[in-house]
Each structure stands twice: as structure tokens, then as C-alpha cells.
Scaffold this motif. Structure first.
Motif, PDB file in Angstrom:
ATOM      1  N   ARG A 160      -5.276  -4.157 -24.149  1.00 26.35           N
ATOM      2  CA  ARG A 160      -5.886  -3.189 -23.237  1.00 26.35           C
ATOM      3  C   ARG A 160      -5.921  -3.715 -21.803  1.00 26.35           C
ATOM      4  O   ARG A 160      -5.724  -2.965 -20.846  1.00 26.35           O
TER       5      ARG A 160
ATOM      6  N   PHE B 248      -3.232  -2.995 -19.104  1.00 26.89           N
ATOM      7  CA  PHE B 248      -3.174  -1.726 -18.380  1.00 26.89           C
ATOM      8  C   PHE B 248      -4.124  -1.648 -17.193  1.00 26.89           C
ATOM      9  O   PHE B 248      -4.112  -0.637 -16.468  1.00 26.89           O
ATOM     10  N   ILE B 249      -4.960  -2.652 -16.986  1.00 32.38           N
ATOM     11  CA  ILE B 249      -6.035  -2.572 -15.994  1.00 32.38           C
ATOM     12  C   ILE B 249      -5.551  -2.072 -14.634  1.00 32.38           C
ATOM     13  O   ILE B 249      -6.168  -1.202 -14.014  1.00 32.38           O
TER      14      ILE B 249
ATOM     15  N   PRO C 136      -1.675   5.622 -14.770  1.00 33.58           N
ATOM     16  CA  PRO C 136      -1.189   6.313 -15.967  1.00 33.58           C
ATOM     17  C   PRO C 136       0.178   6.954 -15.731  1.00 33.58           C
ATOM     18  O   PRO C 136       0.404   7.588 -14.694  1.00 33.58           O
TER      19      PRO C 136
ATOM     20  N   VAL D 290      -9.255   4.604 -11.091  1.00 31.23           N
ATOM     21  CA  VAL D 290      -8.577   4.421 -12.376  1.00 31.23           C
ATOM     22  C   VAL D 290      -9.138   3.202 -13.101  1.00 31.23           C
ATOM     23  O   VAL D 290      -9.416   3.252 -14.315  1.00 31.23           O
TER      24      VAL D 290
ATOM     25  N   ARG E  53     -11.103   3.224 -16.638  1.00 33.84           N
ATOM     26  CA  ARG E  53     -10.474   2.447 -17.713  1.00 33.84           C
ATOM     27  C   ARG E  53     -11.487   1.484 -18.340  1.00 33.84           C
ATOM     28  O   ARG E  53     -11.538   1.317 -19.566  1.00 33.84           O
TER      29      ARG E  53
ATOM     30  N   ILE F  80     -12.644   1.316 -22.243  1.00 31.27           N
ATOM     31  CA  ILE F  80     -12.558   0.072 -23.012  1.00 31.27           C
ATOM     32  C   ILE F  80     -13.923  -0.298 -23.588  1.00 31.27           C
ATOM     33  O   ILE F  80     -14.030  -0.721 -24.744  1.00 31.27           O
TER      34      ILE F  80
ATOM     35  N   THR G  23      -6.813   3.955 -23.217  1.00 31.24           N
ATOM     36  CA  THR G  23      -6.880   2.971 -22.137  1.00 31.24           C
ATOM     37  C   THR G  23      -5.804   3.218 -21.090  1.00 31.24           C
ATOM     38  O   THR G  23      -6.079   3.185 -19.887  1.00 31.24           O
ATOM     39  N   GLY G  24      -4.588   3.464 -21.531  1.00 34.39           N
ATOM     40  CA  GLY G  24      -3.481   3.623 -20.596  1.00 34.39           C
ATOM     41  C   GLY G  24      -3.528   4.920 -19.814  1.00 34.39           C
ATOM     42  O   GLY G  24      -3.459   4.930 -18.584  1.00 34.39           O
ATOM     43  N   ASN G  25      -3.681   6.045 -20.520  1.00 37.08           N
ATOM     44  CA  ASN G  25      -3.611   7.354 -19.876  1.00 37.08           C
ATOM     45  C   ASN G  25      -4.963   7.959 -19.547  1.00 37.08           C
ATOM     46  O   ASN G  25      -5.046   9.092 -19.082  1.00 37.08           O
ATOM     47  N   LEU G  26      -6.031   7.210 -19.824  1.00 36.30           N
ATOM     48  CA  LEU G  26      -7.387   7.578 -19.401  1.00 36.30           C
ATOM     49  C   LEU G  26      -7.889   8.889 -19.997  1.00 36.30           C
ATOM     50  O   LEU G  26      -8.457   9.728 -19.291  1.00 36.30           O
TER      51      LEU G  26
END
Length: 474
Positions: free
Chosen positions: A72, A75-76, A80, A162, A166, A170, A208-211
Motif C-alpha cells: 500500500r 502508492f502513497i 490514481p 490524494v 489515501r 489505509i 488504496t490506489g484509486n481512492l
């Protein structure tokens, strides 16, 4: 010495983990959704690696947990790349902080009049796309709070917003892991089952990636189920309402609680304890799980009251009309990655010569309502596992008959499945990536052969699950 021993016994899993890390980095920072081959290849590779990691490390919960959150963390700093919804999230949060009601104004209403009500308004408007910009927001109040938090901490930076969102997602996943493990332990199910959800690349990428805030909704839902299991039904109702206030979908589960509250079995038996229920009857132990009609009504009242209170800061007659109208679009206007609806649509074309979505959407909605009521009345939910299974089946029915099934919708199904004997959501979390292939052409049109393949696999596994579960119950 300990380090060398660890490396010796974990050489293959660590190699798989390192490969996964590289794949996630490529996915997060070097992928555009129109690149179909790269998208499918990376995702398929990640899924295979994830499956092997869970198999090899199922007894090493700490290592699996560490890997889940390391992946996870990749991706911080990523914007996205499969969804543009986050632009609308940021817009809504900043609008609220500026004193505007997001349920009353569309982004289009400002930009078309050359009004920029918030910082980076034009950039956010361009990013979210015309479909989102032309409609009122459909995100419930607690979801809006997440957007506000992002605006509060990073009101001048899209990337900053973002990152804040994120971190919230998480944190919710961490909570789901905590309470999910507790539920699995109570139900005498393998604790590593939670990683079919937490470590799944579908969850890591979509949430996590695409919120997508399904992860926050799921956290509150799982916490609510844990409290319900432990007899703390009033607090369970509060958390259930919080779940609804993030995403409306848990409303679907309310009728299924009928048999849970009305059951007269002892607490230990209802929890799934294999001990003879008569032992508890004879022991004179008091039944602490709520099982009366009155308590069911109180549960419902708590859920509806908290949900309504959460909407009060935004209420006016116009906002209510706008919100219900926007939610209704998902049943009567929008189409994406549907299954049975596409079949009925073709039949409608053959009969009338035009798209009958307005009629079909209502009929399918009515069918879902009848199906959920039937599950509530005729399927036993006197143990938590049976209750969750009913929730799973109700939600599956809803998605099978929906006109719109975005990939991230499957997250709730996947999470519920880890507490049951059903595996089709796991299969769906693999095949659903194919729906993104619609974005690889200029018109964003779906290839119905690809959609058919996706659902043939899912429904085949679903039917196999039904057969296997029936055999276990018998």
C-alpha cells in the motif's frame, strides 16, 4: 544467525514479495488505463503472486500483514490512474470548506458561468470529466467528511489531498484487518482468510490506489458485525449507520437482521459454537444476544436516526431532490459492466426498438427487493456466519441485476466472502479488471464478449460454490 535462518526459510516468499513490489511500482507510476496489454499483464502477475504468497505464508500472519501495508505504501505519492473520481472528492471537500453545499451545486454550474469557487477549480473540473461535473454529488455525509479532512490538510495541493485520503483508506484497512481477524477467530475459521481481502491486489489497487471509499464503509460494517456478534447491538447499530453514511449499500442488509434478532437460540450457539445447544439451555446461562422484535425495531431506529442526522447539515428541499435524483441515475440511466441487464436490454431492443433501461432498471430493482425479503424471511441467520452468507447472497443478487457494476463495488462482496464458504468474489476480483478494457478505445465502448467472459467465470464459480455449500450443509 536468526537473519540467515529467516532468509533461508523465506527465500521464495521474499522473492515473490520483491517481484510484487516492482509490479506495484510499475502499476502505480508507469501505467495508463488505455494500455490494455500492460494493465492486464501487470494485474494478472500481481494476482498470481498474491495467491502464492497467501498459500506459502498463511501461518506467518505478521509477515503477511507487513507485506500488505508495504504494498500500500508504494502508492502513497501516486495519482490514481484507473479512476478520475478523486477529482470530484477533492472538489466536494473544498466546496464544503468554502461554505457551499455539494448537494445543491454541480461543478458545471460554476465553470459554465466562469466562476471558480475553490482553489484549482478548473483543474479539478477538467480532471473529473463531464459526466461527474454535470451531476450533483452522490456521496453520503461521512464520505464527505473524508473529503473535508483532505481539503483541511491539503487545500492547495491535489497530490496532498490524494495523500490524506489515501492515509484514511489505509487506516480503515488496518481496522478491517483487526476486527476481521477477531471475527475469524471467533468463528473458528482460518485467520489467514483475511488476507484474501487485505493482500488482494484488487483491494490494494482499487481502494488504496484509486481512492475508493468502499474500504472505509467495509471497516465500519465489519466492526458493526463484530459488536453484533458480541451482543453489543446498540453500538453495532451506531457503526452500521456510519457504514451507511459512507456508502448507502449496507441498507440492503437491514431486512436480513430479522431472523438474527428473532432467533431464540442461546448466545453461544448463535455465535457458531459447536457445543450442544441443550447444554447451554440446561446450564441456565442467560441469553445476552438481542432476539426480540422490539430490539430489532430499536436497531433500525438507531440506524435511520444517525443516518438522517448525518444529512441534516446539508438538508434543504433542493438538496434532497438532487440527491435522490442522482442516486436514481444508477438504476435508470447509467450502464457499465452489467450482466443480466445487458441480456434484458437486448430483449428490450428486439421488442421496442430502443433501450428500455428505465423500465428494466425498475423491474430489476423490484426483483432485488423481493429477493432480499425472501432471504430475510426464509433463510436462517441465527449464527453470524449464516447472517454474513445471507448478506453475501443479497449483494450478489443486487450486482448480478444491476445496470452499473464498477470494479470497486466488488470489494464488499470480497470482504464478506472471507467469513463464508463462497469463493466466487475472489474469482470476480480477478476477472473484474477486464471491465477497464472499455477505456482502451476512443469511445469508451465495452466489448460484450469480454464482459461475457468475465461473468461466465464468475457465475460458474458461484454455481460451484452453491453446490459445494449445499453439500456441506447437508
Amino acid at each position: 544467525m536468526l537473519k540467515s535462518t529467516f532468509l533461508k526459510h523465506h527465500r521464495i516468499p521474499l522473492l515473490l514479495a520483491l517481484t510484487s513490489l516492482l509490479f506495484y511500482m510499475a502499476f502505480a507510476y508507469h501505467l495508463i488505463r488505455t494500455d490494455a496489454i500492460k494493465l492486464v499483464t501487470l494485474y494478472a502477475g500481481l494476482f498470481v503472486l498474491f495467491y502464492k504468497l497467501v498459500q506459502l505464508l498463511k501461518h506467518d500472519i505478521k509477515l503477511l500483514t507487513g507485506l500488505a501495508f508495504v504494498f500500500r505504501a508504494v502508492f502513497i505519492l501516486a495519482i490514481p490512474n484507473l479512476s478520475q473520481d478523486f477529482y470530484r472528492f477533492i472538489w466536494d471537500g473544498r466546496m464544503i470548506l468554502e461554505g457551499f453545499n455539494p448537494y445543491v451545486y454541480t461543478p458545471e454550474s460554476f465553470i459554465s458561468n466562469n466562476i471558480l469557487p475553490i482553489f484549482q477549480a478548473q483543474e479539478l473540473y477538467d480532471g473529473m470529466g463531464s459526466l461527474s461535473a454535470g451531476h450533483f454529488t452522490n456521496y453520503p455525509p461521512l464520505n464527505q467528511l473524508c473529503f473535508v479532512i483532505a481539503g483541511w490538510f491539503a487545500g492547495k495541493s491535489i497530490l496532498g489531498s490524494v495523500i490524506v485520503m489515501r492515509l484514511l483508506i489505509i487506516a480503515a484497512d488496518l481496522g478491517t484487518l483487526y476486527f476481521g481477524k477477531k471475527i475469524l477467530t471467533k468463528l473458528n475459521l482460518p485467520v489467514h482468510n483475511i488476507f484474501w481481502y487485505i493482500l488482494n491486489p484488487f483491494i490494494i489497487i482499487e481502494l488504496t490506489g484509486n481512492l475508493h471509499f468502499e474500504g472505509v464503509m467495509i471497516f465500519f460494517l465489519v466492526w458493526s458485525l463484530y459488536l453484533l456478534y458480541n451482543g453489543k447491538w446498540q453500538w453495532a447499530a451506531v457503526l452500521f449507520a456510519c457504514s451507511v453514511s459512507v456508502k448507502l449499500i449496507p441498507f440492503l442488509f437491514l431486512p436480513l437482521l430479522y431472523n438474527w434478532f428473532m432467533s431464540s437460540r442461546p448466545l453461544d450457539y448463535a455465535r457458531g459454537d459447536n457445543t450442544d445447544k441443550n447444554t447451554f439451555m440446561l446450564s441456565g446461562r442467560a441469553e445476552s444476544r438481542p432476539n426480540g422484535f422490539l430490539k430489532l425495531i430499536i436497531f433500525y431506529m438507531i440506524v435511520f436516526a444517525i443516518t438522517l442526522v448525518s444529512f441534516l447539515p446539508f438538508y434543504n428541499p433542493q438538496s434532497l431532490s438532487n440527491y435522490t435524483e442522482t442516486v436514481g441515475l444508477w438504476f435508470q440511466n447509467f450502464e457499465f459492466n452489467a450482466s443480466f441487464y445487458y441480456l434484458f436490454r437486448e430483449i428490450g431492443y428486439g421488442i421496442s426498438g430502443y433501450n428500455q433501461i428505465a423500465v428494466i432498471g425498475k423491474l430489476m430493482g423490484l426483483t432485488v427487493c423481493c429477493g432480499v425479503i425472501a432471504l430475510a424471511l426464509f433463510r436462517k441467520t441465527n449464527t453470524l456466519q449464516k447472517l454474513v452468507t445471507s448478506m453475501l447472497l443479497a449483494l450478489a443478487l443486487y450486482y448480478f441485476l444491476s445496470t452499473t457494476v464498477h470494479p470497486w463495488y466488488i470489494a464488499t462482496l470480497l470482504c464478506l466472502s472471507i467469513f463464508t464458504n463462497y469463493k466466487f468474489p475472489l474469482a470476480w476480483s480477478f476477472t473484474v479488471i477486464l471491465s477497464y478494457l472499455a477505456y482502451t478505445n476512443a469511445n469508451n465502448t465495452e466489448n460484450l464478449w469480454i464482459i461475457t467472459f468475465e461473468y461466465v467465470v464468475v457465475i460458474a464459480v458461484f454455481l460451484f460454490d452453491l453446490k459445494k455449500t449445499k453439500a456441506i450443509e447437508n
